[in-house]
Write an enzyme that holds these catalytic residues in place. Structure first.
Site, short mmCIF file in Angstrom:
data_model
loop_
_atom_site.label_atom_id
_atom_site.label_comp_id
_atom_site.label_asym_id
_atom_site.label_seq_id
_atom_site.Cartn_x
_atom_site.Cartn_y
_atom_site.Cartn_z
N GLY A 169 3.20 0.26 30.96
CA GLY A 169 3.53 1.45 31.74
C GLY A 169 2.95 1.42 33.13
O GLY A 169 1.74 1.64 33.33
N GLU A 214 6.41 5.39 37.40
CA GLU A 214 6.41 6.83 37.10
C GLU A 214 7.62 7.48 37.76
O GLU A 214 8.23 6.88 38.65
CB GLU A 214 5.10 7.46 37.59
CG GLU A 214 3.89 6.85 36.92
CD GLU A 214 2.58 7.55 37.25
OE1 GLU A 214 2.61 8.54 38.03
OE2 GLU A 214 1.55 7.11 36.74
N GLY A 222 8.07 4.15 41.94
CA GLY A 222 8.69 2.94 41.41
C GLY A 222 8.28 1.77 42.27
O GLY A 222 7.32 1.06 41.97
N ARG A 262 43.71 -19.26 29.41
CA ARG A 262 44.69 -18.27 29.90
C ARG A 262 45.73 -18.94 30.81
O ARG A 262 45.36 -19.67 31.73
CB ARG A 262 43.94 -17.18 30.67
CG ARG A 262 44.82 -16.24 31.44
CD ARG A 262 45.51 -15.25 30.53
NE ARG A 262 46.35 -14.33 31.31
CZ ARG A 262 47.01 -13.32 30.78
NH1 ARG A 262 46.95 -13.11 29.47
NH2 ARG A 262 47.74 -12.54 31.53
N GLN A 267 36.47 -10.75 37.31
CA GLN A 267 37.66 -10.95 38.15
C GLN A 267 38.57 -12.03 37.55
O GLN A 267 39.79 -11.87 37.52
CB GLN A 267 37.21 -11.34 39.57
CG GLN A 267 38.31 -11.30 40.60
CD GLN A 267 38.81 -9.87 40.86
OE1 GLN A 267 38.13 -8.90 40.57
NE2 GLN A 267 40.01 -9.75 41.38
N ILE A 268 37.97 -13.11 37.06
CA ILE A 268 38.77 -14.20 36.47
C ILE A 268 39.48 -13.71 35.20
O ILE A 268 40.60 -14.11 34.91
CB ILE A 268 37.86 -15.43 36.21
CG1 ILE A 268 37.48 -16.08 37.55
CG2 ILE A 268 38.55 -16.45 35.29
CD1 ILE A 268 36.39 -17.13 37.47
N HIS A 269 38.85 -12.79 34.49
CA HIS A 269 39.47 -12.23 33.27
C HIS A 269 40.54 -11.19 33.60
O HIS A 269 41.26 -10.73 32.69
CB HIS A 269 38.42 -11.57 32.37
CG HIS A 269 37.62 -12.53 31.55
ND1 HIS A 269 36.69 -13.39 32.09
CD2 HIS A 269 37.61 -12.77 30.21
CE1 HIS A 269 36.14 -14.11 31.12
NE2 HIS A 269 36.69 -13.76 29.97
N GLY A 270 40.63 -10.77 34.85
CA GLY A 270 41.62 -9.75 35.21
C GLY A 270 41.44 -8.49 34.38
O GLY A 270 40.30 -8.06 34.15
N GLU A 306 11.31 -5.00 37.44
CA GLU A 306 10.15 -5.81 37.89
C GLU A 306 10.19 -6.04 39.40
O GLU A 306 9.81 -7.11 39.89
CB GLU A 306 10.03 -7.11 37.10
CG GLU A 306 9.69 -6.82 35.63
CD GLU A 306 9.06 -7.97 34.90
OE1 GLU A 306 8.34 -8.75 35.51
OE2 GLU A 306 9.30 -8.05 33.68
N1 CAA Z 1 -1.71 -10.97 43.77
C1 CAA Z 1 -2.97 -10.56 43.98
N2 CAA Z 1 -3.29 -9.49 44.78
C2 CAA Z 1 -2.27 -8.85 45.35
C3 CAA Z 1 -0.92 -9.22 45.17
C4 CAA Z 1 -0.66 -10.34 44.34
N3 CAA Z 1 0.59 -10.75 44.11
N4 CAA Z 1 -0.12 -8.38 45.86
C5 CAA Z 1 -0.93 -7.50 46.47
N5 CAA Z 1 -2.23 -7.78 46.17
C6 CAA Z 1 -3.42 -7.11 46.65
C7 CAA Z 1 -3.45 -7.11 48.18
O1 CAA Z 1 -4.05 -8.29 48.67
C8 CAA Z 1 -4.27 -5.87 48.49
O2 CAA Z 1 -5.63 -6.18 48.31
P1 CAA Z 1 -6.76 -5.65 49.38
O3 CAA Z 1 -6.64 -4.14 49.31
O4 CAA Z 1 -8.03 -6.16 48.85
O5 CAA Z 1 -6.34 -6.16 50.70
C9 CAA Z 1 -3.87 -4.90 47.37
O6 CAA Z 1 -3.35 -5.71 46.30
C10 CAA Z 1 -2.82 -3.92 47.79
O7 CAA Z 1 -1.69 -4.68 48.22
P2 CAA Z 1 -0.61 -4.10 49.24
O8 CAA Z 1 -1.31 -3.49 50.42
O9 CAA Z 1 0.38 -5.19 49.51
O10 CAA Z 1 0.04 -2.93 48.37
P3 CAA Z 1 1.28 -2.00 48.64
O11 CAA Z 1 0.95 -0.63 48.21
O12 CAA Z 1 1.80 -2.21 50.04
O13 CAA Z 1 2.36 -2.50 47.55
C11 CAA Z 1 4.10 -3.85 46.61
C12 CAA Z 1 2.76 -3.78 47.37
C13 CAA Z 1 4.45 -5.32 46.68
C14 CAA Z 1 5.18 -3.03 47.27
C15 CAA Z 1 3.90 -3.40 45.14
O14 CAA Z 1 3.67 -2.01 45.05
C16 CAA Z 1 5.08 -3.77 44.26
O15 CAA Z 1 5.19 -4.90 43.80
N6 CAA Z 1 5.98 -2.80 43.96
C17 CAA Z 1 7.03 -2.99 42.99
C18 CAA Z 1 6.52 -2.63 41.61
C19 CAA Z 1 7.39 -3.16 40.52
O16 CAA Z 1 7.77 -4.33 40.51
N7 CAA Z 1 7.70 -2.30 39.53
C20 CAA Z 1 8.50 -2.63 38.39
C21 CAA Z 1 7.63 -2.66 37.16
S1 CAA Z 1 8.56 -2.96 35.70
C22 CAA Z 1 8.32 -1.55 34.77
O17 CAA Z 1 7.45 -0.79 35.01
C23 CAA Z 1 9.27 -1.22 33.66
C24 CAA Z 1 9.21 -2.13 32.47
O18 CAA Z 1 8.81 -1.79 31.37
C25 CAA Z 1 9.85 -3.42 32.61
#
Ligand code: CAA
Length: 339
Positions: free
Chosen positions: A74, A77, A81, A227, A295-298, A322
């Site tokens: 989780g 929220e 997202g 087809r 599209q290919i299946h029409g 993700e």
């Molecule tokens: N590895 C390690 N550290 C990382 C990192 C990584 N890949 N990415 C960021 N960080 C660190 C940064 O270095 C930073 O550290 P410091 O504060 O020490 O400098 C800290 O994390 C904050 O990073 P950002 O300033 O880049 O953070 P941000 O708020 O700008 O957000 C973002 C970054 C990439 C937009 C991130 O919020 C993101 O990936 N968003 C998408 C979330 C997502 O993929 N959600 C889907 C989840 S799936 C789900 O929930 C449903 C399910 O069941 C499948």
């Protein structure tokens, strides 16, 4: 259900590339089953494996890896997202544990999961806007919550466009008490941990998109052979041939990007850039492959008699789940500019 985890934790001890092939093969036939396996392995179980202590790995990872329990994760929220750090679910210290309040949405296995990894805010957010961004990501912690814990319940089950065999539900936390030893990883470190979980998880979604695209492409090839129109199989027309040639080429390129990210992961290298590139490209070309398949299946692509219609509905999740394509581009650009 424990493809990549060591045998000592109930897993199959396979590599990241092996994992991609498993997810691909499932997605080629039923993307929703691949999604459930990927979310279980790549999010919930991987978070416990990567950041859990040995006791947590034994108690919680082993039944997940053996497939005795289903995992859910989780993060998202209703109001956060893409901006994951803006979450509002809280965890407040109380006696010998923590009390969680809030809700998660779009959680894979939210209503059928046995074990949940829940991200929550455990520290006050800084008041000053200038320090707010840095503070946000350092105020998140992760918790393992077991099904049956008072205060944990499933909310609405989503009625989705596709991936309908994979449960997606809200998760509600209402004064849910979790013992101290179910804090996962270091307090205040879960945002970065989550980003690392997603770096690996996105390779799995890329593999899912490659497998789905392969399934759609093979379905289209079968139909193009069988087809007939204007007195010959439609596969003999250049209009169809070019679609098939372009899709086969794009799928191969996406597969290689995905395996490259997996190969680097197997070498324990950071794959933030490569995972985002693989996920972005594979999901975008999979949408095109599923579209061309219809599209290919029409007219037969528009009805449920053939798998084309299902691939077309299922594929859209891959550009959203993700991390959307837009977030992958943001991650890629930040990595490029940070060099
Ligand atoms: N590895 C390690 N550290 C990382 C990192 C990584 N890949 N990415 C960021 N960080 C660190 C940064 O270095 C930073 O550290 P410091 O504060 O020490 O400098 C800290 O994390 C904050 O990073 P950002 O300033 O880049 O953070 P941000 O708020 O700008 O957000 C973002 C970054 C990439 C937009 C991130 O919020 C993101 O990936 N968003 C998408 C979330 C997502 O993929 N959600 C889907 C989840 S799936 C789900 O929930 C449903 C399910 O069941 C499948």
């Amino acid at each position: 259900m424990g493809i990549q985890f060591p045998e000592q934790y109930g897993g199959a001890g396979m590599s990241a590339i092996d994992y991609c092939i498993c997810i691909e093969e499932l997605a080629r036939v039923d993307p929703a089953v691949a999604l459930s396996v990927a979310a279980h392995n790549g999010l919930c179980a991987a978070h416990i494996y990567l950041f859990g202590n040995d006791e947590q790995r034994r108690q919680y990872l082993v039944p997940l890896a053996r497939g005795e329990k289903i995992g859910a994760w989780g993060l998202t929220e209703p109001t956060s997202g893409s901006d994951a750090a803006a979450m509002r679910t809280t965890a407040v210290k109380s006696g010998d544990g923590w009390v969680l309040n809030g809700s998660k949405t779009f959680t894979t296995h939210g209503s059928v999961g046995d074990l949940f990894v829940i991200m929550a805010v455990t520290a006050g957010r800084p008041a000053s806007p200038s320090s707010a961004r840095a503070g946000r990501s350092k105020s998140v912690s992760a918790f393992i919550v077991e099904k049956g814990t008072p205060g944990l319940s499933a909310g609405r089950k989503e009625d989705k466009l596709g991936m309908r065999a994979s449960d997606t539900s809200e998760v509600l936390l209402d004064n849910c008490h979790v013992p101290c030893d179910q804090l996962l990883g270091k307090e205040g470190h879960a945002f970065k941990d989550t980003m690392q979980v997603l770096d690996a998880g996105r390779i799995g979604i890329a593999a899912l998109a490659v497998g789905l695209a392969q399934g759609a492409y093979e379905t289209a090839v079968r139909y193009a052979r069988q087809r007939e129109a204007f007195g010959r199989p439609i596969g003999q027309f250049q209009a169809i041939q070019w679609k098939l040639a372009d899709n086969a080429t794009r799928i191969e390129a996406a597969r290689l990007l995905t395996y490259r990210a997996a190969y680097l992961k197997d070498r324990s290298e950071r794959t933030t850039l490569e995972s985002a590139m693989a996920k972005l490209y594979a999901s975008e070309i999979a949408v095109k492959a599923a579209d061309d398949c219809v599209q290919i299946h029409g007219g037969y692509g528009f009805v449920k008699d053939y798998p084309a219609e299902k691939f077309f509905r299922d594929v859209k999740l891959t550009t959203i789940g993700e991390g959307t394509s837009e977030i992958q581009r943001l991650v890629i650009a930040r990595q490029l500019l940070a060099r």
